[in-house]
Scaffold this active site. Sequence first.
Site, PDB file in Angstrom:
ATOM      1  N   LYS A 125      60.441 -44.008  32.771  1.00 42.99           N
ATOM      2  CA  LYS A 125      60.617 -43.695  34.176  1.00 42.99           C
ATOM      3  C   LYS A 125      61.903 -44.343  34.677  1.00 42.99           C
ATOM      4  O   LYS A 125      62.340 -45.297  34.043  1.00 42.99           O
ATOM      5  CB  LYS A 125      59.416 -44.148  34.998  1.00 42.99           C
ATOM      6  CG  LYS A 125      59.270 -45.679  35.087  1.00 42.99           C
ATOM      7  CD  LYS A 125      58.170 -46.068  36.018  1.00 42.99           C
ATOM      8  CE  LYS A 125      58.637 -46.208  37.445  1.00 42.99           C
ATOM      9  NZ  LYS A 125      59.181 -47.534  37.780  1.00 42.99           N
ATOM     10  N   LYS A 140      49.330 -60.762  43.348  1.00 44.34           N
ATOM     11  CA  LYS A 140      49.459 -59.558  42.513  1.00 44.34           C
ATOM     12  C   LYS A 140      48.058 -59.023  42.301  1.00 44.34           C
ATOM     13  O   LYS A 140      47.197 -59.711  41.749  1.00 44.34           O
ATOM     14  CB  LYS A 140      50.097 -59.916  41.167  1.00 44.34           C
ATOM     15  CG  LYS A 140      50.268 -58.717  40.243  1.00 44.34           C
ATOM     16  CD  LYS A 140      51.034 -59.140  38.990  1.00 44.34           C
ATOM     17  CE  LYS A 140      51.162 -58.004  37.985  1.00 44.34           C
ATOM     18  NZ  LYS A 140      52.136 -56.990  38.356  1.00 44.34           N
ATOM     19  N   GLU A 159      52.180 -56.419  44.845  1.00 50.90           N
ATOM     20  CA  GLU A 159      52.961 -57.284  43.960  1.00 50.90           C
ATOM     21  C   GLU A 159      53.416 -58.515  44.740  1.00 50.90           C
ATOM     22  O   GLU A 159      53.860 -58.402  45.878  1.00 50.90           O
ATOM     23  CB  GLU A 159      54.181 -56.546  43.437  1.00 50.90           C
ATOM     24  CG  GLU A 159      53.838 -55.410  42.520  1.00 50.90           C
ATOM     25  CD  GLU A 159      55.075 -54.877  41.848  1.00 50.90           C
ATOM     26  OE1 GLU A 159      55.413 -55.385  40.763  1.00 50.90           O
ATOM     27  OE2 GLU A 159      55.724 -53.991  42.432  1.00 50.90           O
ATOM     28  N   LYS A 205      47.415 -49.166  30.469  1.00 41.82           N
ATOM     29  CA  LYS A 205      46.582 -50.336  30.787  1.00 41.82           C
ATOM     30  C   LYS A 205      45.133 -50.008  30.442  1.00 41.82           C
ATOM     31  O   LYS A 205      44.617 -48.950  30.818  1.00 41.82           O
ATOM     32  CB  LYS A 205      46.700 -50.689  32.275  1.00 41.82           C
ATOM     33  CG  LYS A 205      48.093 -51.220  32.653  1.00 41.82           C
ATOM     34  CD  LYS A 205      48.141 -51.666  34.101  1.00 41.82           C
ATOM     35  CE  LYS A 205      49.564 -51.923  34.569  1.00 41.82           C
ATOM     36  NZ  LYS A 205      50.120 -53.210  34.191  1.00 41.82           N
ATOM     37  N   HIS A 218      52.769 -44.553  39.293  1.00 35.77           N
ATOM     38  CA  HIS A 218      51.570 -45.363  39.054  1.00 35.77           C
ATOM     39  C   HIS A 218      50.415 -45.054  40.025  1.00 35.77           C
ATOM     40  O   HIS A 218      49.285 -44.867  39.604  1.00 35.77           O
ATOM     41  CB  HIS A 218      51.905 -46.844  39.144  1.00 35.77           C
ATOM     42  CG  HIS A 218      53.112 -47.246  38.339  1.00 35.77           C
ATOM     43  ND1 HIS A 218      53.410 -46.687  37.124  1.00 35.77           N
ATOM     44  CD2 HIS A 218      54.103 -48.145  38.584  1.00 35.77           C
ATOM     45  CE1 HIS A 218      54.528 -47.232  36.641  1.00 35.77           C
ATOM     46  NE2 HIS A 218      54.967 -48.117  37.522  1.00 35.77           N
TER      47      HIS A 218
END
Length: 477
Positions: free
Chosen positions: A146, A329, A214, A180, A238
């Site tokens: 990306k 996060k 984040e 993930k 995402h």
Amino acid sequence: MDNSATIVIFGASGDLTERKLIPGLYNLFIKGRLPQNFNIVGNSRTEYSHDEYRDKMKESAQKFVKSDQSRLDEFLQRLWYLPGNVKDEAFYTGMDDFIDGFEDGTSNRLYYLSTAPFLYEPILENLAISGMNHSNNGWRRIVIEKPFGYDLQTAKSLNDKVHDTFDERQVYRIDHYLGKETAQNILFFRFSNTIFEPIWNRNYIDHVQITVAEQVDVGRRAGYYDTSGVMRDMFQNHLLQLLALTAMEPPTCFDADALRNEKVKLLQAVHPVKLENTVRAQYHSYKTLDGVEDGSITPTYAALKLFVGNWRWEGVPFYLRSGKSMPQKTSEITVQFKPPAHMMFRIEHTEKMAGNTLTFRIQPNEGIELCTQAKQPDTAQKTSTVSMDFGYDEHFGHNAIPEAYERLLLDAVTGDAALFSRSDGIEAQWGIVDPIIQGWENNPDASPMAYYDESSWGPAEADDLLARASHRWIVRG
Ligand code: BG6
């Protein structure tokens, strides 16, 4: 598994190669998951000899590999480096001959584009000109990092370029969130249990929240980030992938195309997002960073309320938010179920009877938590929210979760595209965010830029977005 493969990394002196690709490949190597005769060839413009490059990668591997490092030297012997300008046609002939040199009859190659995006097209063209995009003795695949395009139009034209050189089945567009474990588990949780799917719809679900917060700020990436912003950097890929996994219909089998067909259908069913249902914001000190333009209106935070137009979801709000410089996060998805239809208990005290929530903690503290109501002991009718919590660490042990890139590299080497985006998926994703970005540019008053304090949960406007429907943001992680 094939006996041999060569992985060619374009952009081999970059951050991603050091932090993720080399450590990921090393982990696959020590787990015995790479072909016996595998080689990795790095390329970038910087001049290194093979040994200098190996030394450099050794140093970074020592920093970033979290597993046993005792076989690093053995692994590094499979690493090669060819400096050169990827715009130069002649460079490819040399590279082709070099790789030929250690191929043993079969010629399987994975090209990994980890360069600046403006180099994707020249690399594709030159791979085609040199004939390196196909082989009669093996497979050719290409992984594309990306950002895939800058907007819908550029994504389409990049897809066209890619298809001039490779068939879609050879193309692996990366979104590392799909690698993930916890994101992959959304589908396993939904479709390998019977108790959730019957209530996974507008009749039982009040709304869904997806938060990707984040703690880091933009920091040294300001030059790139200022031309991108949170919509392109996080939502287009995402957050929309997490949305698709949460909301898609069950595929008939666990196969790359069956899965991606359902995802695309879901993304295409998202109603155009009204600008009044968007919030964009910048943290206060953003404009002081080196690399950020004076007067920049690049958002570092955004929140959206969107709807999916199909039988399962019509009328159910999906709230998505993401930002830099937030207090912690955390990436999580919370499904808020409706409250009970009829309340037979007389609720004492202030605690309102809440509907159940189910939270997928994507990271950190990976797990899944189901919150229910329970009677508080020694009260007449008072309830309390209690939770049933599954934590990866407790159940599978510490360090059981591999890095996302390790999974994705393995899948690309073994030819499983399920966790990669297809061209129509990428375009559907841009089709959702592009009108929002354009709306912000062309009609700035419809959703004016808000500002938020560093280490805060974002601007008050994002709370108002939910408060309008009597909702509020939930963080469980
Ligand atoms: C990247 C973005 O794709 O994802 C970064 O470009 C962001 O800006 C990163 O920090 C977040 O990934 P993770 O895995 O740390 O949540």
